[in-house]
Design an enzyme around this catalytic site. Structure first.
Site, PDB file in Angstrom:
ATOM      1  N   THR A  72       0.813  -1.216   0.000  1.00 29.04           N
ATOM      2  CA  THR A  72       0.000   0.000   0.000  1.00 29.04           C
ATOM      3  C   THR A  72       0.849   1.270   0.000  1.00 29.04           C
ATOM      4  O   THR A  72       1.977   1.283   0.518  1.00 29.04           O
ATOM      5  CB  THR A  72      -0.896   0.033   1.258  1.00 29.04           C
ATOM      6  OG1 THR A  72      -1.426   1.345   1.430  1.00 29.04           O
ATOM      7  CG2 THR A  72      -0.141  -0.313   2.525  1.00 29.04           C
ATOM      8  N   TYR A 124      -1.695   0.140  10.392  1.00 33.55           N
ATOM      9  CA  TYR A 124      -1.948  -0.500   9.097  1.00 33.55           C
ATOM     10  C   TYR A 124      -0.718  -0.391   8.193  1.00 33.55           C
ATOM     11  O   TYR A 124      -0.203  -1.399   7.680  1.00 33.55           O
ATOM     12  CB  TYR A 124      -3.165   0.154   8.431  1.00 33.55           C
ATOM     13  CG  TYR A 124      -3.361  -0.222   6.978  1.00 33.55           C
ATOM     14  CD1 TYR A 124      -3.713  -1.523   6.618  1.00 33.55           C
ATOM     15  CD2 TYR A 124      -3.183   0.718   5.956  1.00 33.55           C
ATOM     16  CE1 TYR A 124      -3.886  -1.868   5.277  1.00 33.55           C
ATOM     17  CE2 TYR A 124      -3.367   0.382   4.622  1.00 33.55           C
ATOM     18  CZ  TYR A 124      -3.713  -0.906   4.287  1.00 33.55           C
ATOM     19  OH  TYR A 124      -3.880  -1.252   2.961  1.00 33.55           O
TER      20      TYR A 124
HETATM   21  N1  LIG Z   1      -8.788  -0.818  -1.404  1.00 32.57           N
HETATM   22  C1  LIG Z   1      -7.713  -0.044  -1.458  1.00 32.57           C
HETATM   23  O1  LIG Z   1      -7.812   1.167  -1.760  1.00 32.57           O
HETATM   24  C2  LIG Z   1      -6.351  -0.607  -1.173  1.00 32.57           C
HETATM   25  C3  LIG Z   1      -5.249   0.250  -1.309  1.00 32.57           C
HETATM   26  C4  LIG Z   1      -3.985  -0.249  -1.003  1.00 32.57           C
HETATM   27  C5  LIG Z   1      -3.794  -1.579  -0.663  1.00 32.57           C
HETATM   28  N2  LIG Z   1      -4.885  -2.390  -0.572  1.00 32.57           N
HETATM   29  C6  LIG Z   1      -4.643  -3.778  -0.200  1.00 32.57           C
HETATM   30  O2  LIG Z   1      -5.336  -4.623  -1.124  1.00 32.57           O
HETATM   31  C7  LIG Z   1      -5.775  -5.797  -0.458  1.00 32.57           C
HETATM   32  C8  LIG Z   1      -7.265  -6.023  -0.697  1.00 32.57           C
HETATM   33  O3  LIG Z   1      -7.974  -4.893  -0.213  1.00 32.57           O
HETATM   34  P1  LIG Z   1      -9.566  -4.754  -0.378  1.00 32.57           P
HETATM   35  O4  LIG Z   1      -9.845  -3.287  -0.495  1.00 32.57           O
HETATM   36  O5  LIG Z   1     -10.059  -5.675  -1.426  1.00 32.57           O
HETATM   37  O6  LIG Z   1     -10.043  -5.228   1.053  1.00 32.57           O
HETATM   38  P2  LIG Z   1     -11.265  -6.191   1.457  1.00 32.57           P
HETATM   39  O7  LIG Z   1     -11.404  -6.097   2.925  1.00 32.57           O
HETATM   40  O8  LIG Z   1     -12.460  -5.905   0.620  1.00 32.57           O
HETATM   41  O9  LIG Z   1     -10.715  -7.632   1.048  1.00 32.57           O
HETATM   42  C9  LIG Z   1      -9.866  -8.365   1.888  1.00 32.57           C
HETATM   43  C10 LIG Z   1     -10.367  -9.788   1.905  1.00 32.57           C
HETATM   44  O10 LIG Z   1      -9.500 -10.541   2.747  1.00 32.57           O
HETATM   45  C11 LIG Z   1     -10.289 -11.405   3.542  1.00 32.57           C
HETATM   46  N3  LIG Z   1      -9.535 -11.691   4.765  1.00 32.57           N
HETATM   47  C12 LIG Z   1      -9.225 -10.842   5.776  1.00 32.57           C
HETATM   48  N4  LIG Z   1      -8.544 -11.474   6.725  1.00 32.57           N
HETATM   49  C13 LIG Z   1      -8.399 -12.762   6.303  1.00 32.57           C
HETATM   50  C14 LIG Z   1      -7.783 -13.910   6.846  1.00 32.57           C
HETATM   51  N5  LIG Z   1      -7.165 -13.866   8.039  1.00 32.57           N
HETATM   52  N6  LIG Z   1      -7.829 -15.062   6.159  1.00 32.57           N
HETATM   53  C15 LIG Z   1      -8.446 -15.129   4.946  1.00 32.57           C
HETATM   54  N7  LIG Z   1      -9.061 -14.078   4.385  1.00 32.57           N
HETATM   55  C16 LIG Z   1      -9.034 -12.903   5.049  1.00 32.57           C
HETATM   56  C17 LIG Z   1     -11.580 -10.642   3.809  1.00 32.57           C
HETATM   57  O11 LIG Z   1     -12.667 -11.500   4.111  1.00 32.57           O
HETATM   58  C18 LIG Z   1     -11.780  -9.925   2.471  1.00 32.57           C
HETATM   59  O12 LIG Z   1     -12.571 -10.702   1.600  1.00 32.57           O
HETATM   60  C19 LIG Z   1      -5.388  -5.623   1.011  1.00 32.57           C
HETATM   61  O13 LIG Z   1      -4.184  -6.308   1.243  1.00 32.57           O
HETATM   62  C20 LIG Z   1      -5.176  -4.130   1.163  1.00 32.57           C
HETATM   63  O14 LIG Z   1      -4.246  -3.842   2.192  1.00 32.57           O
HETATM   64  C21 LIG Z   1      -6.158  -1.938  -0.790  1.00 32.57           C
HETATM   65  O1  LIG Z   2     -16.246   9.348   4.025  1.00 31.26           O
HETATM   66  C1  LIG Z   2     -15.093   9.730   3.791  1.00 31.26           C
HETATM   67  C2  LIG Z   2     -14.071   8.828   3.409  1.00 31.26           C
HETATM   68  C3  LIG Z   2     -12.804   9.326   3.178  1.00 31.26           C
HETATM   69  N1  LIG Z   2     -12.551  10.644   3.298  1.00 31.26           N
HETATM   70  C4  LIG Z   2     -11.193  11.161   3.033  1.00 31.26           C
HETATM   71  O2  LIG Z   2     -10.820  10.719   1.737  1.00 31.26           O
HETATM   72  C5  LIG Z   2      -9.426  10.428   1.710  1.00 31.26           C
HETATM   73  C6  LIG Z   2      -9.229   8.996   1.269  1.00 31.26           C
HETATM   74  O3  LIG Z   2      -9.740   8.137   2.295  1.00 31.26           O
HETATM   75  P1  LIG Z   2     -10.088   6.586   2.036  1.00 31.26           P
HETATM   76  O4  LIG Z   2     -10.892   6.473   0.787  1.00 31.26           O
HETATM   77  O5  LIG Z   2     -10.671   6.034   3.291  1.00 31.26           O
HETATM   78  O6  LIG Z   2      -8.659   5.960   1.730  1.00 31.26           O
HETATM   79  P2  LIG Z   2      -7.304   5.982   2.564  1.00 31.26           P
HETATM   80  O7  LIG Z   2      -7.500   6.219   4.015  1.00 31.26           O
HETATM   81  O8  LIG Z   2      -6.375   6.924   1.839  1.00 31.26           O
HETATM   82  O9  LIG Z   2      -6.810   4.476   2.431  1.00 31.26           O
HETATM   83  C7  LIG Z   2      -7.027   3.718   1.244  1.00 31.26           C
HETATM   84  O10 LIG Z   2      -5.907   3.845   0.424  1.00 31.26           O
HETATM   85  C8  LIG Z   2      -4.717   3.344   1.001  1.00 31.26           C
HETATM   86  C9  LIG Z   2      -3.613   3.549  -0.024  1.00 31.26           C
HETATM   87  O11 LIG Z   2      -3.375   4.915  -0.202  1.00 31.26           O
HETATM   88  C10 LIG Z   2      -4.924   1.857   1.288  1.00 31.26           C
HETATM   89  O12 LIG Z   2      -3.782   1.313   1.817  1.00 31.26           O
HETATM   90  C11 LIG Z   2      -6.083   1.635   2.241  1.00 31.26           C
HETATM   91  O13 LIG Z   2      -6.305   0.233   2.417  1.00 31.26           O
HETATM   92  C12 LIG Z   2      -7.302   2.261   1.637  1.00 31.26           C
HETATM   93  O14 LIG Z   2      -8.371   2.206   2.584  1.00 31.26           O
HETATM   94  C13 LIG Z   2      -8.896  10.679   3.128  1.00 31.26           C
HETATM   95  O15 LIG Z   2      -8.383  11.976   3.186  1.00 31.26           O
HETATM   96  C14 LIG Z   2     -10.142  10.626   3.996  1.00 31.26           C
HETATM   97  O16 LIG Z   2     -10.076  11.420   5.149  1.00 31.26           O
HETATM   98  C15 LIG Z   2     -13.529  11.534   3.660  1.00 31.26           C
HETATM   99  O17 LIG Z   2     -13.288  12.745   3.789  1.00 31.26           O
HETATM  100  N2  LIG Z   2     -14.782  11.047   3.892  1.00 31.26           N
END
Ligand SMILES: NC(=O)c1ccc[n+]([C@@H]2O[C@H](COP(=O)([O-])OP(=O)(O)OC[C@H]3O[C@@H](n4cnc5c(N)ncnc54)[C@H](O)[C@@H]3O)[C@@H](O)[C@H]2O)c1
Ligand SMILES: O=c1ccn([C@@H]2O[C@H](COP(=O)(O)OP(=O)(O)O[C@H]3O[C@H](CO)[C@@H](O)[C@H](O)[C@H]3O)[C@@H](O)[C@H]2O)c(=O)[nH]1
Length: 353
Positions: free
Chosen positions: A116, A140
């Site tokens: 991330t 995190y």
């Molecule tokens: N969504 C984003 O913006 C974002 C940004 C940066 C990194 N990531 C990374 O991408 C990956 C996926 O994120 P996401 O947004 O799809 O999250 P998500 O929570 O939707 O998906 C994660 C999945 O992992 C499963 N999981 C959690 N703990 C587990 C465990 N102990 N064993 C088996 N399964 C488990 C959950 O049930 C879920 O289905 C994560 O590693 C997250 O850190 C996401």
């Molecule tokens: O209801 C909301 C939700 C978010 N935010 C703002 O929007 C920005 C983005 O927030 P969010 O969409 O929650 O993402 P992040 O906290 O930046 O984190 C996301 O992006 C990261 C990578 O940059 C990943 O690692 C995380 O898993 C993923 O949740 C931040 O400034 C928040 O404060 C708001 O103001 N209101």
């Protein structure tokens, strides 16, 4: 065969679809703590298991003769990690160690890890490269960086090739009817904007408008989930084997306010908003330098602001056709208590409307 841990989550289900679309066979392991099996096609092999269960993982890898693992399973909320840090270290650090061990024992060739942008913490430069300092400010971010270290250590000593893909803010393709399908409401900004647009959430909370940015709100690099999946598939096919870590971002910063304004322009109506205090763990601004990924031939196709916001418009349209007939504008009229987004006073922000 690719095994996707956490494949029943938000990114996972899009990655499964991308595999299907490109003819790549895949299977999913997920404990369903934050995912839904219903969101996956029935014919995708699915194993309900925790990534900390090494015996179960090894059995799955062996039975499917898996050569590549995409490790998405994790706890993922910056703010939750501040309240429950151990949950994050357990799943994200120990869980990753168990996944890596199972891969080593079962002869997996490539482990692609979902890292991330949060590993960078507060960036010293406008854009971060893969070589920028990593000083995460939340449990995190620290847990994800610790897992990166485990994987890079393994890669130096063992046959397993590992790569950490540092995802920036992934957006688009959210589940529409979260409450009906049992999905937990995603905390992400774009998901929240969509919910407000549908009337599923009365107003958008904006966490802080006093940051040192051009409009006072946080700046993020939003990448469409489909563009993200194409980068993951590129890495899964060996296209990034010479790299140990890669930024996966669109390379342009967009502020929270710009997202809201663009959504309002698209929908043709105001989004009710409340300014809240800063959210713990948030950094003011983080934008990817994604040059390394681009040199591997990847280009974002769906991550421009109009594309990202077009999703809100399209989803509202879809909702109008398929659901109870609520229209966005009607929703606004029925909830007039926050009449104008940016002009709430500190007093009005202190209590819910
Ligand atoms: N969504 C984003 O913006 C974002 C940004 C940066 C990194 N990531 C990374 O991408 C990956 C996926 O994120 P996401 O947004 O799809 O999250 P998500 O929570 O939707 O998906 C994660 C999945 O992992 C499963 N999981 C959690 N703990 C587990 C465990 N102990 N064993 C088996 N399964 C488990 C959950 O049930 C879920 O289905 C994560 O590693 C997250 O850190 C996401
Ligand atoms: O209801 C909301 C939700 C978010 N935010 C703002 O929007 C920005 C983005 O927030 P969010 O969409 O929650 O993402 P992040 O906290 O930046 O984190 C996301 O992006 C990261 C990578 O940059 C990943 O690692 C995380 O898993 C993923 O949740 C931040 O400034 C928040 O404060 C708001 O103001 N209101």
């Amino acid at each position: 065969m690719i095994l996707i841990t956490g494949g029943a989550g938000y990114i996972g289900r899009h990655l499964v679809q991308a595999c299907i679309d490109t003819g790549q066979s895949c299977a999913v392991v997920d404990d369903l703590s934050n995912g839904s099996h219903d969101s996956l096609p029935q014919d995708i092999p699915f194993f309900r298991a925790c990534i900390s269960d090494g015996t179960a993982l090894r059995g799955i890898l062996r039975s499917l003769q898996v050569k590549t693992v995409v490790h998405l399973a994790a706890r993922t909320s910056v703010s939750e990690s501040i309240e429950m840090p151990m949950k994050y270290y357990d799943t994200n650090v120990n869980g990753t160690r168990v996944v890596a061990t199972a891969c080593l024992v079962e002869g997996v060739s490539r482990l692609i890890y979902a890292s991330t942008a949060a590993v960078y913490g507060v960036p010293a430069t406008r854009e971060v490269t893969e070589d920028s300092p990593t000083t995460p400010v939340s449990p995190y971010g620290r847990s994800k960086l610790a897992a990166e270290w485990i994987l890079s250590g393994i890669a130096q000593a063992e046959q397993l090739r590992t790569i950490s893909l540092r995802f920036f803010n992934v957006a688009g393709g959210q589940v529409l009817n979260e409450t009906r399908t049992g999905h937990r409401a995603a905390p992400h900004l774009l998901a929240a904007v969509s919910r407000v647009a549908f009337g599923d959430q009365p107003y958008l909370e904006i966490f802080g408008d006093d940051y040192d940015t051009h409009d006072g709100t946080c700046i993020r690099d939003f990448i469409h989930v489909r563009d993200l999946c194409s980068a993951i598939l590129l890495a899964s096919k060996g296209g990034a084997d010479n790299e140990s870590r890669l930024n996966i971002g669109a390379g342009h910063g967009i502020s929270v306010r710009e997202i809201v304004s663009a959504a309002e322009n698209q929908i043709g109506a105001r989004l009710p908003c409340l300014i809240r205090p800063r959210r713990p763990g948030d950094v003011a601004s983080i934008v990817a330098n994604a040059q390394r990924l681009r040199t591997l031939g990847w280009r974002p196709q769906h991550s421009s602001l109009p594309d990202l916001i077009g999703l809100v418009r399209d989803l509202v349209g879809e909702r109008d056709d398929n659901y109870s007939g609520q229209k966005f504008v009607q929703t606004n009229i029925r909830r007039p208590r926050v009449p104008f987004p940016w002009h709430n006073t500190p007093d009005s922000a202190a209590s819910d409307p």
